[in-house]
Enzyme design. Structure first.
Site, short mmCIF file in Angstrom:
data_model
loop_
_atom_site.label_atom_id
_atom_site.label_comp_id
_atom_site.label_asym_id
_atom_site.label_seq_id
_atom_site.Cartn_x
_atom_site.Cartn_y
_atom_site.Cartn_z
N CYS B 311 0.78 -1.24 0.00
CA CYS B 311 0.00 0.00 0.00
C CYS B 311 0.82 1.30 0.00
O CYS B 311 0.31 2.31 -0.49
CB CYS B 311 -1.07 0.01 1.09
SG CYS B 311 -0.44 0.01 2.76
N ARG B 341 9.90 -10.21 -0.22
CA ARG B 341 10.54 -10.08 1.10
C ARG B 341 11.72 -11.04 1.16
O ARG B 341 11.60 -12.18 0.75
CB ARG B 341 9.56 -10.44 2.22
CG ARG B 341 8.41 -9.51 2.24
CD ARG B 341 7.58 -9.63 3.49
NE ARG B 341 6.59 -8.56 3.42
CZ ARG B 341 5.79 -8.21 4.40
NH1 ARG B 341 5.84 -8.83 5.55
NH2 ARG B 341 4.94 -7.22 4.25
N GLU B 343 13.20 -13.39 2.97
CA GLU B 343 12.84 -14.22 4.12
C GLU B 343 14.05 -15.00 4.61
O GLU B 343 15.06 -15.08 3.92
CB GLU B 343 11.72 -15.19 3.72
CG GLU B 343 10.35 -14.53 3.58
CD GLU B 343 9.72 -14.20 4.93
OE1 GLU B 343 10.28 -14.54 5.98
OE2 GLU B 343 8.65 -13.55 4.92
N ARG B 352 5.72 -19.58 2.91
CA ARG B 352 6.76 -18.62 3.34
C ARG B 352 7.72 -18.41 2.18
O ARG B 352 8.68 -19.15 2.02
CB ARG B 352 7.51 -19.19 4.54
CG ARG B 352 8.45 -18.19 5.17
CD ARG B 352 8.91 -18.73 6.47
NE ARG B 352 9.74 -17.80 7.20
CZ ARG B 352 10.25 -18.08 8.39
NH1 ARG B 352 10.01 -19.24 8.95
NH2 ARG B 352 10.99 -17.20 9.00
N GLU B 360 -4.40 -6.30 -2.16
CA GLU B 360 -4.23 -5.36 -1.05
C GLU B 360 -5.40 -4.38 -1.04
O GLU B 360 -5.65 -3.68 -2.02
CB GLU B 360 -2.91 -4.59 -1.20
CG GLU B 360 -2.65 -3.53 -0.15
CD GLU B 360 -2.10 -4.07 1.17
OE1 GLU B 360 -2.08 -5.31 1.34
OE2 GLU B 360 -1.70 -3.26 2.01
N ASP B 421 -4.52 -10.39 13.13
CA ASP B 421 -4.12 -11.46 12.21
C ASP B 421 -5.11 -12.61 12.28
O ASP B 421 -5.56 -12.98 13.37
CB ASP B 421 -2.74 -12.01 12.62
CG ASP B 421 -1.60 -11.19 12.04
OD1 ASP B 421 -1.84 -10.46 11.06
OD2 ASP B 421 -0.48 -11.29 12.57
N GLU B 434 -0.32 -17.39 9.84
CA GLU B 434 -1.00 -16.12 9.56
C GLU B 434 -1.33 -16.08 8.08
O GLU B 434 -0.44 -16.16 7.24
CB GLU B 434 -0.06 -14.94 9.85
CG GLU B 434 0.31 -14.77 11.31
CD GLU B 434 1.47 -13.77 11.48
OE1 GLU B 434 2.15 -13.85 12.50
OE2 GLU B 434 1.69 -12.95 10.55
N ASN B 437 -4.63 -10.41 7.29
CA ASN B 437 -4.59 -9.41 8.34
C ASN B 437 -5.56 -8.27 8.05
O ASN B 437 -5.98 -8.07 6.91
CB ASN B 437 -3.18 -8.82 8.47
CG ASN B 437 -2.93 -7.79 7.40
OD1 ASN B 437 -2.96 -8.11 6.21
ND2 ASN B 437 -2.71 -6.54 7.79
N CYS B 463 -5.54 -1.03 6.10
CA CYS B 463 -5.23 -1.89 4.96
C CYS B 463 -5.39 -3.35 5.38
O CYS B 463 -5.35 -3.68 6.56
CB CYS B 463 -3.82 -1.64 4.43
SG CYS B 463 -2.51 -2.00 5.61
N ARG B 470 -0.80 -17.80 0.84
CA ARG B 470 -1.15 -18.17 2.21
C ARG B 470 -2.55 -18.80 2.27
O ARG B 470 -2.77 -19.77 2.98
CB ARG B 470 -1.08 -16.93 3.12
CG ARG B 470 0.34 -16.40 3.28
CD ARG B 470 0.97 -16.98 4.52
NE ARG B 470 2.40 -16.72 4.61
CZ ARG B 470 2.98 -16.03 5.60
NH1 ARG B 470 2.24 -15.52 6.57
NH2 ARG B 470 4.28 -15.88 5.64
#
Lengths: 504, 504
Positions: B311, B341, B343, B352, B360, B421, B434, B437, B463, B470
């Site tokens: 965002c 990301r 990780e 993951r 989003e 979450d 998770e 969110n 957001c 996931r």
């Protein structure tokens, strides 16, 4: 281009080469020169063109060799063929082959070779002009010879000489077909108008836009036309291709041969340990500025580039695999993210951006299947542009930049390999905008990623990129902003323009 | 934390400060110490806590100043207030203020401050422990003082002392609600099963997957549920947010305070001139290897990071603007690309990953509008997870990492700001994942990007990220791979699983 190779190398054995062993060397050299090096050489090739050991000697546990060749069983290939023979021959004398050291390696190339055609690489120790050509002195290891470094240098120089002959032209353009002329109903610049209407706004990065709800309605209308008219009828299945391309992917796709000035590079943090980054964070917290120079020392890579051509990252999915005939032609597409190109600076609209959105169609199979599908795509694009979008366009065959970069120009000779671009007329500038392509890439990708098909036939692939920014730029430039004047297929899909934001 | 500032500075004037002018300085110092510095200070504050000029002198065209303060009208603020007064006072004597030079700047902080709480930044020249606290000697320019560097250093040390007190805990977890238990029908690891079925394959980069047609059918089924149950009924409009975030965006969003260990960095070519890159291309063509070290010297930046939180890059669309009340709450979403990301390494599945796909959702408006919409989202997610997907889940309030990173922990005191979450149970590992969110971010983004609303009320935003990997990981882990056992809403949307690829 005539070529001559000359190398000197030492082969180290596990023990002293005694008189009996020396006799065995003599036999091995004779066998190599008379039989082994001639294998696979076409009849009629002059003997001096074929690799041969011109000189040899032994001293303690070393065997000195001089090998020369023209273009057949090149000196370094001869060296490795001889390695097998001599290892076997001296094995019988309980001497093990320990190491090969290259002492000298010279390549002579005939022809008028300009300075600019000599690669600036550390392997070339020196260059000397001699009658009728040049002689290069190479600094190479045995490993480099096994990697065929001399052959690649020769090929590269040939390409550079050829490219110099083109005088900088990298693209050949040839008109194939064109639409009827269309009535001019709008002459504005769509980007300027969209900015004025606050439909779009510059992102914080170069050549980057943030799209508000209204242009996204147009993007989605076009995507829906593509889905209903092209993807579904022709049977393409959606996949998700990665959007970060490592060097391995770009090496196999061929992009690593020349894409460097136009890509966005991706680097990784040296570590995820927050302690390693604390002073960077502290610096920002205290100054409000991100310390770019500090960051440079703390990142690894670049590990690769942001998605540039969209389809290369698909290929590892099938890399090293053989596809069943029943699956062919494979027809897939991806629309999962952005592509990024470092475009030239200056003022551009959404027709020329660094970050853009594309539906990428990919297919592969036999040569026949691949070229047939390209034909089908041309038919359906023609129908969509004429009957559904009502655009004024033309279609041209071009030699794409990457083929030029890769020295593939003119190399293939296959009429069906190449790219066809669709260009739309932009009334506001009088220019033509490439807004769509169909490419038949030959065996480039299947070969680069080692993909085979069950029948053992040659495998070809194709791709076609539908750039949503480009479609939108072309459409709005010709049709303007009054939905009443838009073709029904677009108008109905867009529906009411969504005015989410009112600013004071 | 009690604080004391002491600075010494020289002010240069355009000419010698004569006796009349010196008298004017005396008057100005008196006015400053007695009136100007006391402005805005609450009643009852001890005089030694307020900024005051403790010593001054003139020599030729220089005015020497010593200023001290506690926490009110801090020494540097006092300096700038005095600048105005003295410039006016000496202007009458035809003396122009030319320059202020900071000769010394000391900050004393009371309390038990561990070594680890002292930022490692070049502004801190030295640190000395003294009774009851520490004294810092700062190397700062007038510009640094105007940028409030000393205040930010004090704030940063306070945060670090506070963080040290938490003992490394950065997240507070509090169960809010949970679903009924569900029957266990599958205990496999979905990633392993998908690999076995050749539905997915590792991409060439770290934590990156290529998704074949079947998992993409699942992704699209989930996206369609999100569209029909959440986006359309709640009235969110699609936008396209950029996927390359410059430092400016990450500075305004607050991520630049601590995101460094987890982002992918983006660099740009120093030039688009192909000649600049020719030897790099040559090296690749000769060796087949991309020369990463050569590239490092030829790229600029890093200019920013790959999309991390999705965002932030929206906000420049409204930056510096005031939104009409009629547009509020603004409800938008983006699904135009990947998030990245860095990780932790090791073996992970699609739950993951370094590169992932997220829808989003973003909204903003008044405090009431923003918190109400978060409530509505909770209701609809609860219904979707219970009635449509039939998942076993729980919902917890957490303090997100960025608030911890930014020292916002405990600072707000507002119950409604924070992240909730949703976690799904993974039968194969016994862990909770998770997978969703909802965050209410308070005024963080509107303030960072200077966005106002017509009424002048406080503007809050929220957001909610719907991660398709996931959702898929959670769904397959609980429901398994037999579509007969899937809820109708998923089964019907997926339809027949699309077996595009058969490998030999």
């Amino acid at each position: 281009m005539h070529v001559h190779f000359a190398l000197k190398a030492d082969i180290t054995f596990s023990n002293e080469i005694g008189p009996d062993a020396k006799a065995a060397v003599e036999g091995a050299v004779k066998e190599a020169n008379e039989k082994a090096f001639a294998k696979g050489v076409p009849k009629g090739v002059a003997p001096e063109e074929i690799g041969r050991i011109t000189v040899w000697d032994v001293e303690e546990n070393l065997l000195f060799l001089g090998i020369e060749s023209g273009g057949y069983t090149r000196a370094h290939d001869a060296l490795f063929r001889f390695r097998k023979i001599i290892a076997q021959a001296l094995g019988k004398h309980h001497l093990g082959l320990r190491e090969i050291r290259v002492r000298e390696f010279q390549v002579s190339l005939a022809g008028d070779i300009p300075e600019t055609a000599i690669p600036r690489i550390p392997f070339i120790r020196s260059m000397k002009r001699e009658e009728g050509g040049i002689r290069l002195d190479l600094a190479v290891t045995t490993q480099d010879l096994e990697n065929r470094v001399p052959d690649r240098i020769v090929k590269l120089i040939e390409e550079k000489v050829q490219a110099a002959g083109y005088g900088g032209k990298t693209e050949h353009w040839e008109l194939l077909s064109e639409s009827p002329k269309r009535e001019r109903v709008y002459t504005g610049n769509p980007t300027e108008e969209m900015e004025k209407r606050q439909w779009i706004r510059h992102g914080s990065s170069r050549g980057q836009w943030i799209y508000g709800p209204q242009p996204v309605q147009l993007f989605r209308a076009f995507a829906s036309i593509v889905e209903e008219e092209i993807i579904k009828p022709l049977g393409f299945s959606e996949m998700i291709f990665p959007k970060l391309d490592t060097w391995d992917v770009l090496a196999r796709s061929g992009h690593a041969k020349g894409v460097y000035p136009e890509i966005y590079y991706v680097c990784t943090p040296k570590t995820r340990d927050p302690g390693f980054w604390e002073d960077v964070a502290d610096y920002f917290k205290v100054t409000g500025e991100v310390p770019v120079e500090m960051l440079r020392d703390r990142i690894d890579g670049p590990v690769g580039a942001l998605c540039y051509a969209q389809c290369p990252s698909f290929w590892p999915f099938v890399q090293g695999r053989t596809i069943a005939n029943a699956s062919l032609p494979v027809k897939i597409f991806d629309r999962s993210g952005t592509s990024h190109r470092y475009e030239s600076g200056g003022i551009h609209g959404i027709e020329r951006v660094d970050e853009f959105h594309r539906i990428e169609i990919v297919w592969f199979g036999t040569v026949e299947q691949t070229t047939k599908l390209a034909e089908e795509l041309h038919q359906v694009y023609t129908r969509v542009f004429n009957e559904i979008l009502g655009l004024e366009w033309r279609c041209a065959r071009v030699t794409p930049w990457f083929m030029a970069q890769e020295g593939m120009v003119g190399a293939c000779g296959c009429e069906s390999v190449g790219t066809t671009d669709y260009e739309a007329f932009l009334p506001y500038s009088g220019a033509w905008l490439e807004f769509q392509n169909v490419s038949v890439n030959g065996d480039k990708y299947p070969k680069g990623f080692n993909v085979k098909i069950q029948s053992g036939e040659e495998c070809w692939s194709g791709c076609s990129g539908i750039g949503l920014e480009r479609w939108t730029a072309a459409f709005l430039a010709q049709k303007g902003f009054d939905p009443a004047g838009w073709p029904a297929a677009v108008k109905n899909r867009v529906g009411t323009l969504n005015e989410v934001f009112r600013f004071l």
